[in-house]
Write a protein that holds these residues in place. Structure first.
Motif, PDB file in Angstrom:
ATOM      1  N   LEU A   1       2.556  -8.449   1.498  1.00 63.11           N
ATOM      2  CA  LEU A   1       3.814  -7.748   1.215  1.00 63.11           C
ATOM      3  C   LEU A   1       3.625  -6.236   1.382  1.00 63.11           C
ATOM      4  O   LEU A   1       4.560  -5.501   1.657  1.00 63.11           O
ATOM      5  N   VAL A   2       2.368  -5.790   1.196  1.00 63.76           N
ATOM      6  CA  VAL A   2       2.065  -4.350   1.213  1.00 63.76           C
ATOM      7  C   VAL A   2       1.476  -3.959   2.561  1.00 63.76           C
ATOM      8  O   VAL A   2       0.607  -4.660   3.094  1.00 63.76           O
ATOM      9  N   GLU A   3       1.959  -2.884   3.121  1.00 63.04           N
ATOM     10  CA  GLU A   3       1.399  -2.410   4.403  1.00 63.04           C
ATOM     11  C   GLU A   3       0.366  -1.313   4.206  1.00 63.04           C
ATOM     12  O   GLU A   3      -0.608  -1.224   4.932  1.00 63.04           O
ATOM     13  N   ASP A   4       0.648  -0.407   3.231  1.00 61.30           N
ATOM     14  CA  ASP A   4      -0.272   0.740   3.065  1.00 61.30           C
ATOM     15  C   ASP A   4      -0.102   1.318   1.655  1.00 61.30           C
ATOM     16  O   ASP A   4       0.933   1.110   1.016  1.00 61.30           O
ATOM     17  N   VAL A   5      -1.131   2.050   1.203  1.00 64.83           N
ATOM     18  CA  VAL A   5      -1.051   2.709  -0.104  1.00 64.83           C
ATOM     19  C   VAL A   5      -1.529   4.164   0.028  1.00 64.83           C
ATOM     20  O   VAL A   5      -2.567   4.419   0.625  1.00 64.83           O
ATOM     21  N   ASP A   6      -0.732   5.105  -0.501  1.00 63.63           N
ATOM     22  CA  ASP A   6      -1.194   6.516  -0.594  1.00 63.63           C
ATOM     23  C   ASP A   6      -1.516   6.808  -2.048  1.00 63.63           C
ATOM     24  O   ASP A   6      -0.746   6.449  -2.938  1.00 63.63           O
ATOM     25  N   VAL A   7      -2.646   7.475  -2.273  1.00 66.89           N
ATOM     26  CA  VAL A   7      -3.014   7.869  -3.634  1.00 66.89           C
ATOM     27  C   VAL A   7      -2.967   9.395  -3.726  1.00 66.89           C
ATOM     28  O   VAL A   7      -3.675  10.087  -2.989  1.00 66.89           O
ATOM     29  N   HIS A   8      -2.095   9.931  -4.589  1.00 67.45           N
ATOM     30  CA  HIS A   8      -2.003  11.380  -4.764  1.00 67.45           C
ATOM     31  C   HIS A   8      -2.589  11.769  -6.104  1.00 67.45           C
ATOM     32  O   HIS A   8      -1.948  11.571  -7.127  1.00 67.45           O
ATOM     33  N   ALA A   9      -3.809  12.328  -6.083  1.00 64.29           N
ATOM     34  CA  ALA A   9      -4.330  12.916  -7.320  1.00 64.29           C
ATOM     35  C   ALA A   9      -3.557  14.215  -7.527  1.00 64.29           C
ATOM     36  O   ALA A   9      -3.145  14.841  -6.552  1.00 64.29           O
ATOM     37  N   PRO A  10      -3.352  14.640  -8.788  1.00 65.61           N
ATOM     38  CA  PRO A  10      -2.613  15.894  -8.977  1.00 65.61           C
ATOM     39  C   PRO A  10      -3.386  17.058  -8.341  1.00 65.61           C
ATOM     40  O   PRO A  10      -4.585  17.193  -8.547  1.00 65.61           O
TER      41      PRO A  10
ATOM     42  N   ILE B   1      -7.691   1.876 -11.087  1.00 59.10           N
ATOM     43  CA  ILE B   1      -8.320   0.738 -10.427  1.00 59.10           C
ATOM     44  C   ILE B   1      -7.500  -0.534 -10.672  1.00 59.10           C
ATOM     45  O   ILE B   1      -7.251  -1.324  -9.763  1.00 59.10           O
ATOM     46  N   GLN B   2      -7.046  -0.666 -11.932  1.00 63.09           N
ATOM     47  CA  GLN B   2      -6.217  -1.817 -12.305  1.00 63.09           C
ATOM     48  C   GLN B   2      -4.959  -1.876 -11.438  1.00 63.09           C
ATOM     49  O   GLN B   2      -4.601  -2.924 -10.894  1.00 63.09           O
ATOM     50  N   ALA B   3      -4.325  -0.742 -11.278  1.00 61.07           N
ATOM     51  CA  ALA B   3      -3.103  -0.679 -10.489  1.00 61.07           C
ATOM     52  C   ALA B   3      -3.397  -1.019  -9.035  1.00 61.07           C
ATOM     53  O   ALA B   3      -2.642  -1.760  -8.398  1.00 61.07           O
ATOM     54  N   LEU B   4      -4.508  -0.525  -8.533  1.00 58.31           N
ATOM     55  CA  LEU B   4      -4.846  -0.789  -7.130  1.00 58.31           C
ATOM     56  C   LEU B   4      -5.111  -2.279  -6.918  1.00 58.31           C
ATOM     57  O   LEU B   4      -4.719  -2.846  -5.885  1.00 58.31           O
ATOM     58  N   SER B   5      -5.784  -2.911  -7.884  1.00 57.53           N
ATOM     59  CA  SER B   5      -6.064  -4.342  -7.689  1.00 57.53           C
ATOM     60  C   SER B   5      -4.769  -5.136  -7.790  1.00 57.53           C
ATOM     61  O   SER B   5      -4.600  -6.137  -7.083  1.00 57.53           O
ATOM     62  N   ALA B   6      -3.835  -4.702  -8.648  1.00 58.02           N
ATOM     63  CA  ALA B   6      -2.541  -5.372  -8.710  1.00 58.02           C
ATOM     64  C   ALA B   6      -1.828  -5.261  -7.369  1.00 58.02           C
ATOM     65  O   ALA B   6      -1.206  -6.226  -6.902  1.00 58.02           O
ATOM     66  N   ILE B   7      -1.960  -4.089  -6.747  1.00 59.91           N
ATOM     67  CA  ILE B   7      -1.308  -3.906  -5.441  1.00 59.91           C
ATOM     68  C   ILE B   7      -1.956  -4.784  -4.382  1.00 59.91           C
ATOM     69  O   ILE B   7      -1.274  -5.456  -3.597  1.00 59.91           O
ATOM     70  N   SER B   8      -3.294  -4.843  -4.420  1.00 59.23           N
ATOM     71  CA  SER B   8      -3.954  -5.634  -3.373  1.00 59.23           C
ATOM     72  C   SER B   8      -3.669  -7.126  -3.561  1.00 59.23           C
ATOM     73  O   SER B   8      -3.654  -7.880  -2.597  1.00 59.23           O
ATOM     74  N   SER B   9      -3.395  -7.535  -4.804  1.00 63.08           N
ATOM     75  CA  SER B   9      -3.088  -8.948  -5.033  1.00 63.08           C
ATOM     76  C   SER B   9      -1.720  -9.328  -4.456  1.00 63.08           C
ATOM     77  O   SER B   9      -1.388 -10.503  -4.353  1.00 63.08           O
ATOM     78  N   LEU B  10      -0.923  -8.347  -4.108  1.00 63.40           N
ATOM     79  CA  LEU B  10       0.378  -8.647  -3.492  1.00 63.40           C
ATOM     80  C   LEU B  10       0.222  -9.106  -2.043  1.00 63.40           C
ATOM     81  O   LEU B  10       1.188  -9.538  -1.412  1.00 63.40           O
ATOM     82  N   GLY B  11      -1.002  -8.978  -1.548  1.00 59.93           N
ATOM     83  CA  GLY B  11      -1.309  -9.505  -0.215  1.00 59.93           C
ATOM     84  C   GLY B  11      -0.512  -8.819   0.872  1.00 59.93           C
ATOM     85  O   GLY B  11      -0.395  -7.588   0.885  1.00 59.93           O
TER      86      GLY B  11
ATOM     87  N   LYS C   1       6.385  -4.277   3.363  1.00 55.11           N
ATOM     88  CA  LYS C   1       7.042  -4.918   4.516  1.00 55.11           C
ATOM     89  C   LYS C   1       8.552  -4.718   4.361  1.00 55.11           C
ATOM     90  O   LYS C   1       9.056  -4.599   3.243  1.00 55.11           O
ATOM     91  N   PRO C   2       9.306  -4.726   5.472  1.00 51.85           N
ATOM     92  CA  PRO C   2      10.758  -4.607   5.343  1.00 51.85           C
ATOM     93  C   PRO C   2      11.286  -5.725   4.430  1.00 51.85           C
ATOM     94  O   PRO C   2      10.746  -6.817   4.418  1.00 51.85           O
ATOM     95  N   ASP C   3      12.276  -5.452   3.660  1.00 44.73           N
ATOM     96  CA  ASP C   3      12.950  -6.384   2.758  1.00 44.73           C
ATOM     97  C   ASP C   3      12.123  -6.764   1.531  1.00 44.73           C
ATOM     98  O   ASP C   3      12.582  -7.511   0.688  1.00 44.73           O
TER      99      ASP C   3
END
Lengths: 301, 276
Positions: free
Chosen positions: A275-284, A263-273, A232-234
């Motif tokens: 505040l997060v608008e979207d997530v991109d996952v770049h596998a190499p 998976i751990q990182a993704l759940s940490a991100i989702s716990s931010l509720g 989210k902005p700010d």
């Protein structure tokens, strides 16, 4: 007696002191689709020419379908599509294919359906000089499939093709491999190879620096998975603090993690509720993996 | 083996037809020979010699210039041109030996040349016979001319293959072919004549000159045809040499055949050493 379709052992080639191919070893089995990757001048074409018996190797051993490269047995069982071929423009596609069928001792009537398989049935009676680049490449591919070869060598078969033609080329490669033929193709268009080859060989300055399946190579390279979190902005600073990342960019935060931590990182991100608008996952990507192996080899050298 | 040779030969003929090479060569030979036959018609009555025979004498001189040129133009690109285009990589990865490939090319080009000579010169012969100016003896002379012209052509085809397998670019091969034509067809004669004029009765004239004529296929061809016609009194020039030769003029024919054998073998050796 060996059962591999193509065996290359400790093979080297020098051109006036320059090592074009340096102690390369690999072997390919029946039905495998293998990609040979390398930058321009890495030695891909030199390697092909040694496998075909056009160039004499300076050391090592090559066995094509159990025979010496360039021998009648090797040439009867293997086929080759060189990079950038210019067929005689005055002949039609059908005539070109008939010519190569006769040279390979195949009845032209059995070879002509190949034109249909590469999508040239309508253009078969037209002169090759009227063909587009993609059509010529497909004609070359049809030539390489005459007489059901056991080993198919393709030097950059998709260079200069549009995405749909490339797709067709890989479909054809899949078909012939399914019938038990070994396909070795060289390329420097890397990303298109994902999921289309069984094994990847990487050649860098004449040395073979990698030989494995793509996901194994990914693991060996140990490249991080990159997460990009749009906030989210700010909220950028807050999210960055929470996730322990220092890389911010306007409205997004970047985070590197290994496969195990994903998976751990993704759940940490989702716990931010919210505040997060979207997530991109770049596998190499294959490009990243390739660059990794290529660079490592060059640093060592 | 034969089917592969015929496949390569067939492709050469097909390409010759498609890019109008055959048509052009035939047309050139027909136009020049017709011009010579019709313009050279004046002396026929006075000399009382068959007109076909006279025409054959002039056509022999025409062949010396045109046939090597046509043959070299057919052959110079045969190997290096395919290296450049990348088709040789594909062809040599097929189970065809390099010698088979070379023989196929030579056979195809020879047939192209044969067609052009038979039709081109045949038109002229037909026209003369149609005008009631020919006899059976004249027709035999014509047949001999066409047959030996083909042999002369094969000499220069083989020479073209040697040049083509020695060079990497068709541009270089073209330059080499033109140079070979200039040397063998034009400068060689000039040099020999110059040497003769400088010392008409020396060792060169008696024991080197006749063999020097045999060595060059273009001169050997001319020597054989003009002496076979018995036409030296008609045309003069080099044909007058035949009476003073230390050997049977038919050796000239042997020399042509030897030249073909040597040049073809040389190109067969050279083509093995090529990395396509």
């Amino acid at each position: 007696m060996n059962t591999s379709s193509l065996l290359v052992e400790n093979t080297s080639k020098n051109f006036a002191g320059f090592k074009a191919v340096d102690d390369v070893t690999f072997d390919l089995n029946a039905g495998e689709r293998v990609a040979l990757l390398g930058h321009n001048g890495a030695g891909k074409t030199t390697l092909f020419k040694m496998i075909l018996g056009f160039l004499r190797r300076d050391g090592g051993r090559i066995s094509v379908l159990g025979a010496e490269p360039g021998s009648h047995a090797a040439r009867s069982g293997a086929s080759y599509l060189p990079e950038a071929v210019a067929f005689p423009g005055a002949l039609t596609g059908k005539e070109v294919l008939t010519f190569y069928a006769r040279l390979k001792g195949e009845k032209p009537a059995l070879a002509l359906p190949l034109l249909e398989r590469v999508g040239l049935a309508d253009a078969a009676g037209r002169k090759v000089s009227t063909y587009s680049k993609g059509m010529r490449q497909r004609l070359g591919l049809a030539q390489a499939l005459i007489g059901q070869p056991k080993l198919v060598l393709l030097d950059e078969p998709t260079t200069g093709l549009d995405p749909i033609s490339r797709q067709n080329v890989y479909e054809l490669i899949g078909e012939i491999a399914a019938k038990g033929a070994t396909v070795l193709l060289s390329s420097h268009a890397l990303t298109e190879l994902e999921a289309k080859t069984d094994r990847i060989l990487i050649l860098s300055k004449g040395c073979l620096v990698a030989d494995d399946q793509l996901n194994q190579l990914r693991e060996q390279a140990g490249l991080p998975i990159r997460l990009k979190i749009w906030t989210k902005p700010d909220a950028v600073q807050e999210v960055a603090n929470q996730l322990g990342s220092t890389r911010m960019n306007g409205r997004s935060v970047e985070l590197d993690c290994t496969l195990d931590e994903k998976i751990q990182a993704l759940s940490a991100i989702s716990s931010l509720g919210n505040l997060v608008e979207d997530v991109d996952v770049h596998a190499p990507s294959l490009d990243d993996v390739y660059r990794h192996f290529s660079n490592t080899a060059q640093k060592e050298a | 083996m034969f089917s592969r040779i015929l496949t390569v030969a067939g492709q050469e003929i097909r390409i010759g037809i498609r890019n109008r090479w055959i048509l052009l060569a035939t047309l050139i030979l027909a136009v020049f020979s017709l011009a010579l036959a019709l313009l050279g018609s004046a002396p026929a009555g006075t000399l009382g010699v068959d007109r076909l025979t006279i025409t054959v004498a002039s056509l022999a001189s025409l062949s010396v210039y045109l046939v090597p040129l046509i043959a070299l133009l057919l052959a110079f690109d045969a190997i290096c041109g395919e290296v450049e285009k990348g088709t040789l990589l594909m062809t040599f990865s097929c189970p065809i030996s390099r010698t088979e490939f070379l023989i196929g090319k030579a056979l195809g080009h020879t047939l192209v040349l044969t067609f052009a000579l038979v039709i081109g010169y045949g038109l002229t012969a037909g026209l003369l016979v149609g005008m009631g100016a020919g006899s059976t003896a004249g027709l035999t002379d014509f047949a001999r001319l066409i047959a030996t012209s083909i042999l002369l052509g094969v000499c220069f085809l083989a020479l073209g293959y040697v040049l083509s397998s020695l060079t990497r670019q068709s541009g270089t091969a073209a330059a080499a072919a033109i140079a070979a034509w200039l040397v063998l067809v034009v400068l060689y004669d000039l040099a020999l004549l110059g040497a003769l004029v400088a010392n008409p009765s020396g060792v060169f004239a008696s024991s080197v000159f006749p063999y020097a004529v045999l060595l060059n296929p273009a001169d050997a061809f001319r020597l054989f045809n003009l002496t076979a016609l018995g036409a030296s009194e008609l045309v003069g020039g080099m044909a007058g040499v035949s009476e003073t030769l230390p050997f049977d003029p038919r050796f000239a024919l042997v020399s042509l055949i030897v030249f073909v054998a040597v040049a073809l073998s040389a190109s067969a050796v050279l083509i093995r050493r090529i990395t396509p």
